[in-house]
Design a protein around this motif. Sequence first.
Motif, PDB file in Angstrom:
ATOM      1  N   GLY A  51      -5.699   6.398   3.105  1.00 16.61           N
ATOM      2  CA  GLY A  51      -4.679   5.486   2.592  1.00 16.61           C
ATOM      3  C   GLY A  51      -3.783   5.073   3.734  1.00 16.61           C
ATOM      4  O   GLY A  51      -4.270   4.669   4.798  1.00 16.61           O
ATOM      5  N   ASP A  52      -2.482   5.206   3.549  1.00 15.99           N
ATOM      6  CA  ASP A  52      -1.546   4.750   4.590  1.00 15.99           C
ATOM      7  C   ASP A  52      -1.748   5.518   5.896  1.00 15.99           C
ATOM      8  O   ASP A  52      -1.763   6.748   5.914  1.00 15.99           O
ATOM      9  N   HIS A  53      -1.867   4.770   6.949  1.00 14.35           N
ATOM     10  CA  HIS A  53      -1.996   5.399   8.274  1.00 14.35           C
ATOM     11  C   HIS A  53      -1.366   4.488   9.316  1.00 14.35           C
ATOM     12  O   HIS A  53      -1.157   3.307   9.070  1.00 14.35           O
ATOM     13  N   ALA A  54      -1.054   5.069  10.472  1.00 18.32           N
ATOM     14  CA  ALA A  54      -0.498   4.277  11.571  1.00 18.32           C
ATOM     15  C   ALA A  54      -1.355   4.535  12.795  1.00 18.32           C
ATOM     16  O   ALA A  54      -1.885   5.637  12.968  1.00 18.32           O
ATOM     17  N   VAL A  55      -1.497   3.506  13.614  1.00 24.94           N
ATOM     18  CA  VAL A  55      -2.343   3.609  14.800  1.00 24.94           C
ATOM     19  C   VAL A  55      -1.467   3.417  16.033  1.00 24.94           C
ATOM     20  O   VAL A  55      -0.712   2.455  16.110  1.00 24.94           O
ATOM     21  N   VAL A  56      -1.564   4.364  16.957  1.00 27.88           N
ATOM     22  CA  VAL A  56      -0.750   4.287  18.179  1.00 27.88           C
ATOM     23  C   VAL A  56      -1.661   4.511  19.375  1.00 27.88           C
ATOM     24  O   VAL A  56      -2.498   5.407  19.358  1.00 27.88           O
TER      25      VAL A  56
END
Length: 249
Positions: free
Chosen positions: A128-133
């Motif tokens: 589901g919600d994820h962030a990419v760095v």
Amino acid sequence: MRSRGRLYVVGIGPGNLELLTLRAKRVLEESEFVLGHKTYIDRIRSIVKGKIIESGMGEEVERVKKAVKLAESHIVSLVSGGDPSIYGMASLVAEYVYSLGLNVDFEVVPGVTALCSASPLLGCAVSGDHAVVSLSDLLTPWEVVEKRLRKALEGDFVVVIYNPSSRRRVNKLLKAMEIVLEVRGNVPIGVVKNASRSGEEIFITYPRYIIENPDKIDMHTILFVSNSETVILDGKMITPRGYSRRYRW
Ligand code: SAH
């Protein structure tokens, strides 16, 4: 007179040719010129029929200029690993073409990202919600990278880390793992090296272990930092979407 050309910015996926889209395969076969970094060219060389123009790291701007020039009158593919929009060549081409108002017909052909190919190898690290760095500070100042990483961890996203390390930047990986420890604790981290290509390695570890063994992580690796819902089930890293809260098996 020769017909007008076209530029394709082609995502070639993580490495395994079976993960190339049908459209990517078709445009690569039809292109009169295919440009790219040698590593990516090597992966698709067998399906290219036109002329190959290889270049090295740090030559992206020159490569784009050459591809755009050739595309005035030829069918040209510029290849990018994974998907071209994700830390790839797409934004550079768009910026170059639109800021100069060039009359070039170009299309981005999407590809399977490292994230999409690696998450299922771990189990289902992202659901589901994820962030990419990206930890690379080549194009983004380190203060910005650090701030984004911290905010993503505070937001309880599963945090996917691209470009985690290189020989020149091991200290950035160490700093990132200290931030994970500080904000989220010694939580499981899924590690996938060379997803869907030769040299593939998959394991689940912890920030403390990475700090003690930074050599286990290199520039061909992607990391998945657990959020508060991620669990390890039968050795697999799973972030549930919430079905088990709503339904009984
Ligand atoms: N455009 C690519 C990302 C390029 S940035 C994409 O869509 O996936 C390069 C970084 O991507 C590497 O440092 C590594 O962190 C990650 N990466 C690319 N291919 C990978 C693979 N097969 N396995 C693991 N990580 C990969």
